[in-house]
Design an enzyme around this catalytic site. Structure first.
Site, mmCIF file in Angstrom:
data_model
loop_
_atom_site.group_PDB
_atom_site.id
_atom_site.type_symbol
_atom_site.label_atom_id
_atom_site.label_comp_id
_atom_site.label_asym_id
_atom_site.label_seq_id
_atom_site.Cartn_x
_atom_site.Cartn_y
_atom_site.Cartn_z
ATOM 1 N N GLN A 166 70.927 32.434 -18.288
ATOM 2 C CA GLN A 166 70.736 33.008 -19.631
ATOM 3 C C GLN A 166 69.759 32.253 -20.539
ATOM 4 O O GLN A 166 68.934 32.888 -21.191
ATOM 5 C CB GLN A 166 72.105 33.093 -20.305
ATOM 6 C CG GLN A 166 72.130 33.840 -21.605
ATOM 7 C CD GLN A 166 73.556 33.960 -22.105
ATOM 8 O OE1 GLN A 166 74.359 34.702 -21.553
ATOM 9 N NE2 GLN A 166 73.890 33.210 -23.133
ATOM 10 N N GLU A 209 67.856 36.142 -28.815
ATOM 11 C CA GLU A 209 67.925 34.959 -29.679
ATOM 12 C C GLU A 209 66.550 34.371 -29.940
ATOM 13 O O GLU A 209 66.427 33.221 -30.367
ATOM 14 C CB GLU A 209 68.836 33.899 -29.039
ATOM 15 C CG GLU A 209 70.250 34.399 -28.852
ATOM 16 C CD GLU A 209 71.211 33.322 -28.373
ATOM 17 O OE1 GLU A 209 70.772 32.219 -28.018
ATOM 18 O OE2 GLU A 209 72.411 33.602 -28.366
ATOM 19 N N ASP A 246 72.017 27.158 -20.318
ATOM 20 C CA ASP A 246 73.251 27.950 -20.303
ATOM 21 C C ASP A 246 73.132 28.875 -19.100
ATOM 22 O O ASP A 246 72.395 29.860 -19.136
ATOM 23 C CB ASP A 246 73.414 28.753 -21.604
ATOM 24 C CG ASP A 246 74.721 29.546 -21.609
ATOM 25 O OD1 ASP A 246 75.476 29.468 -20.606
ATOM 26 O OD2 ASP A 246 74.985 30.255 -22.599
ATOM 27 N N GLU A 287 75.689 24.312 -19.441
ATOM 28 C CA GLU A 287 76.778 25.133 -19.983
ATOM 29 C C GLU A 287 77.139 26.230 -18.978
ATOM 30 O O GLU A 287 76.242 26.850 -18.384
ATOM 31 C CB GLU A 287 76.283 25.756 -21.305
ATOM 32 C CG GLU A 287 77.275 26.694 -21.967
ATOM 33 C CD GLU A 287 76.665 27.368 -23.207
ATOM 34 O OE1 GLU A 287 75.759 26.769 -23.862
ATOM 35 O OE2 GLU A 287 77.068 28.504 -23.504
ATOM 36 N N ASP A 319 81.809 27.236 -22.065
ATOM 37 C CA ASP A 319 81.725 28.290 -23.097
ATOM 38 C C ASP A 319 82.726 29.383 -22.715
ATOM 39 O O ASP A 319 83.881 29.364 -23.166
ATOM 40 C CB ASP A 319 80.282 28.807 -23.171
ATOM 41 C CG ASP A 319 80.138 30.039 -24.061
ATOM 42 O OD1 ASP A 319 81.061 30.327 -24.842
ATOM 43 O OD2 ASP A 319 79.099 30.733 -23.990
ATOM 44 N N LYS A 344 82.672 28.168 -30.758
ATOM 45 C CA LYS A 344 82.243 29.402 -31.430
ATOM 46 C C LYS A 344 83.477 29.967 -32.115
ATOM 47 O O LYS A 344 84.406 30.435 -31.429
ATOM 48 C CB LYS A 344 81.780 30.430 -30.398
ATOM 49 C CG LYS A 344 80.513 30.099 -29.627
ATOM 50 C CD LYS A 344 80.429 31.054 -28.439
ATOM 51 C CE LYS A 344 79.057 31.143 -27.823
ATOM 52 N NZ LYS A 344 79.114 31.867 -26.525
ATOM 53 N N ARG A 373 76.153 33.042 -32.114
ATOM 54 C CA ARG A 373 76.264 34.089 -31.104
ATOM 55 C C ARG A 373 74.913 34.782 -30.960
ATOM 56 O O ARG A 373 74.034 34.638 -31.811
ATOM 57 C CB ARG A 373 77.328 35.141 -31.491
ATOM 58 C CG ARG A 373 78.734 34.615 -31.680
ATOM 59 C CD ARG A 373 79.282 33.830 -30.500
ATOM 60 N NE ARG A 373 79.268 34.479 -29.212
ATOM 61 C CZ ARG A 373 80.349 34.889 -28.546
ATOM 62 N NH1 ARG A 373 81.545 34.721 -29.079
ATOM 63 N NH2 ARG A 373 80.245 35.426 -27.338
ATOM 64 N N SER A 374 74.788 35.578 -29.904
ATOM 65 C CA SER A 374 73.506 36.270 -29.722
ATOM 66 C C SER A 374 73.321 37.361 -30.782
ATOM 67 O O SER A 374 72.197 37.686 -31.150
ATOM 68 C CB SER A 374 73.407 36.837 -28.311
ATOM 69 O OG SER A 374 74.556 37.578 -27.993
ATOM 70 N N LYS A 395 73.672 24.878 -31.523
ATOM 71 C CA LYS A 395 72.921 25.839 -30.708
ATOM 72 C C LYS A 395 72.829 27.129 -31.520
ATOM 73 O O LYS A 395 73.848 27.786 -31.757
ATOM 74 C CB LYS A 395 73.673 26.056 -29.392
ATOM 75 C CG LYS A 395 73.046 27.065 -28.455
ATOM 76 C CD LYS A 395 73.933 27.255 -27.219
ATOM 77 C CE LYS A 395 73.475 28.438 -26.404
ATOM 78 N NZ LYS A 395 74.490 28.864 -25.421
HETATM 79 C C1 2PG Z 1 76.265 31.962 -25.246
HETATM 80 C C2 2PG Z 1 75.953 32.775 -26.470
HETATM 81 C C3 2PG Z 1 74.867 32.188 -27.324
HETATM 82 P P1 2PG Z 1 76.632 35.273 -26.592
HETATM 83 O O1 2PG Z 1 76.493 32.501 -24.165
HETATM 84 O O2 2PG Z 1 76.350 30.755 -25.329
HETATM 85 O O3 2PG Z 1 73.705 31.951 -26.581
HETATM 86 O O4 2PG Z 1 75.667 34.106 -26.134
HETATM 87 O O5 2PG Z 1 76.775 35.164 -28.070
HETATM 88 O O6 2PG Z 1 75.965 36.543 -26.142
HETATM 89 O O7 2PG Z 1 77.943 35.042 -25.895
HETATM 90 MG MG MG Z 2 77.091 30.475 -23.225
#
Ligand code: 2PG
Ligand code: MG
Length: 425
Positions: A166, A209, A246, A287, A319, A344, A373-374, A395
């Site tokens: 990702q 992002e 990640d 990650e 995560d 998060k 978040r994305s 991040k």
């Molecule tokens: C992640 C986040 C941020 P998402 O995976 O760490 O990059 O993505 O908010 O889509 O879960």
């Molecule tokens: Mg992640």
């Protein structure tokens, strides 16, 4: 003691144009503040429930009118006129009102909007900046500013899927301030645009992002291009600017196999693959190297990364594995499955529970990356939270889109105001 005078919410749009919730909380002394909640795309299975309307005729079912109504009616009716001595008291009342294990009734997005709006209003009432209020909330002094880890290249669910992993992020290692970190990242980002547009003969297109997403041939070429951009910008890879990744591997794990493009490999082979990556490229943080439920393999990964390099140490960050959930974090600590938390708050739904996750991670001597978040909004509370809770890293995404810049710019403001040092790696 703060008494809630008014709670109101509206539906607003996030950086992907999808609805989300913005709440405003006013206290009887006149203090008032708002907060907007973000939303993920590569979400973990164990995240608290994000309430969506499910009406396919409006925003493809993603509307947040139910969440808004929950605040304007259910929550406002019950909380208005009540005193809450602190954040814990407010969040406990919210959790009690919801009454479910996973915030299935009112929604984690609903609760979080109120939780953060209250925190901010309380900070206004106390006449302290939000970062100071967040620090006081967990009884810790302000210590450091979080070191930025900034999205350079994107793949997986945030881009066109040309590579499965990702994010490739850059970490300014030798920078000593947020200001210097961002100037460093700017140079690397510009040189990445120059190099990749030449190499792939495409205009620089960005993912959710703000990361660049040219048609990389492979994961390896993504890493090579990142190192090339660092060198081309005049920095020494690893010493001045390192890489963080990640892998978001839950999203290509199926049938006990990791589907890395044409190769499908076992958990042990995935650990070996990641070990080879960190040996070949200056990667300092991995990650979600493994899938969220591949619990047995995580300690092997954590050991392998621990042994791969000592200076600078490599973080094994969870995560999707952890979902900012105290139970999952405790399990990971017990099994030595990770050594760093991606925090998060919308994965869990209230500041109090996120604070419990933070404190578990700290007790285990883990590092903490506070993450956006994305799907984000122009709100900047994340920067205050990361400073107040002394996140080692932050991040936010890339340095190109206003929903990301709102947080970077707030960090710059906090740096100018406090002069706090940048956290060491
Ligand atoms: C992640 C986040 C941020 P998402 O995976 O760490 O990059 O993505 O908010 O889509 O879960
Ligand atoms: Mg992640």
């Amino acid at each position: 003691m703060p008494k809630i005078e008014m709670l109101r919410a509206i539906e607003i749009l996030d950086s992907r144009g999808r609805p989300t919730v913005k709440a405003t909380c006013s206290l009887n002394g006149g203090a008032s503040a708002s907060a907007s909640v973000p939303s993920g795309a590569s979400t973990g299975e164990a995240e608290a429930h994000e309430l969506r309307d499910g009406d396919a005729s409006r925003y493809g079912g993603l509307g947040c009118r139910k969440a808004v109504a929950n605040i304007n009616a259910t929550i406002a009716d019950r909380l208005k006129g009540h005193h809450f001595v602190d954040q814990h008291a407010l969040d406990s009342a919210l959790l009690k009102l919801d009454g479910s294990k996973n915030k299935n009734n009112l929604g984690a997005n609903t609760l979080l909007a109120v939780s953060i709006a209250f925190a901010r209003a309380h900070a206004v009432e106390r006449k302290v900046p939000p970062y100071q209020h967040f620090a006081d909330m967990i009884g810790q002094p302000l210590r450091t500013l979080p070191r930025p880890t900034v999205n350079l290249f994107s793949g997986g669910k945030h881009a066109g899927g040309q590579v499965v992993i990702q994010d490739v992020l850059v970490v300014p290692m030798s920078a000593t301030t947020v200001d210097e970190s961002l100037a460093t990242v700017y140079s690397v980002y510009q040189s990445a645009i120059e190099l990749t547009s030449k190499k792939y003969d495409v205009r620089a297109l960005t993912a959710d992002e703000g990361g660049l997403a040219p048609p990389f041939e492979s994961i390896e070429s993504m890493f090579d291009d990142a190192v090339g951009a660092i060198e081309h910008a005049g920095f020494e890879p690893g010493a001045d600017v390192a890489l963080a990744i990640d892998v978001a591997s839950s999203h290509f794990f199926d049938n006990q196999q990791y589907h890395l493009g044409e190769r499908s490999i076992t958990s042990d082979e995935m650990v070996d693959t990641i070990k080879a990556w960190v040996t070949r490229w200056p990667i300092v943080s991995v990650e979600d190297g493994l899938a969220e439920n591949d619990w047995d393999a995580w300690p092997t990964l954590c050991d392998a990364l621990d042994g791969a390099r000592t200076a600078p140490p490599i973080l094994t960050i969870g995560d999707d594995l952890l979902c900012t959930n105290p139970q999952r974090i405790q399990r990971a600590i017990d099994h030595r499955a990770a050594n760093a938390l991606l925090l998060k708050v919308n994965q869990i739904g209230t500041l109090t529970e996120a604070g419990q996750s933070l404190s578990l991670a700290r007790q285990a001597d883990w590092q903490v990356t506070v993450s956006a978040r994305s799907g984000e909004t122009e709100d900047n509370w994340l920067a205050d939270l990361a400073v107040g809770w002394a996140g080692n890293q932050i991040k936010i995404g890339s340095i190109t889109q206003s929903e990301r810049l709102a947080k970077y710019n707030r960090l710059l403001e906090i740096e100018a105001e406090t002069g706090l040092p940048l956290a060491d790696w």
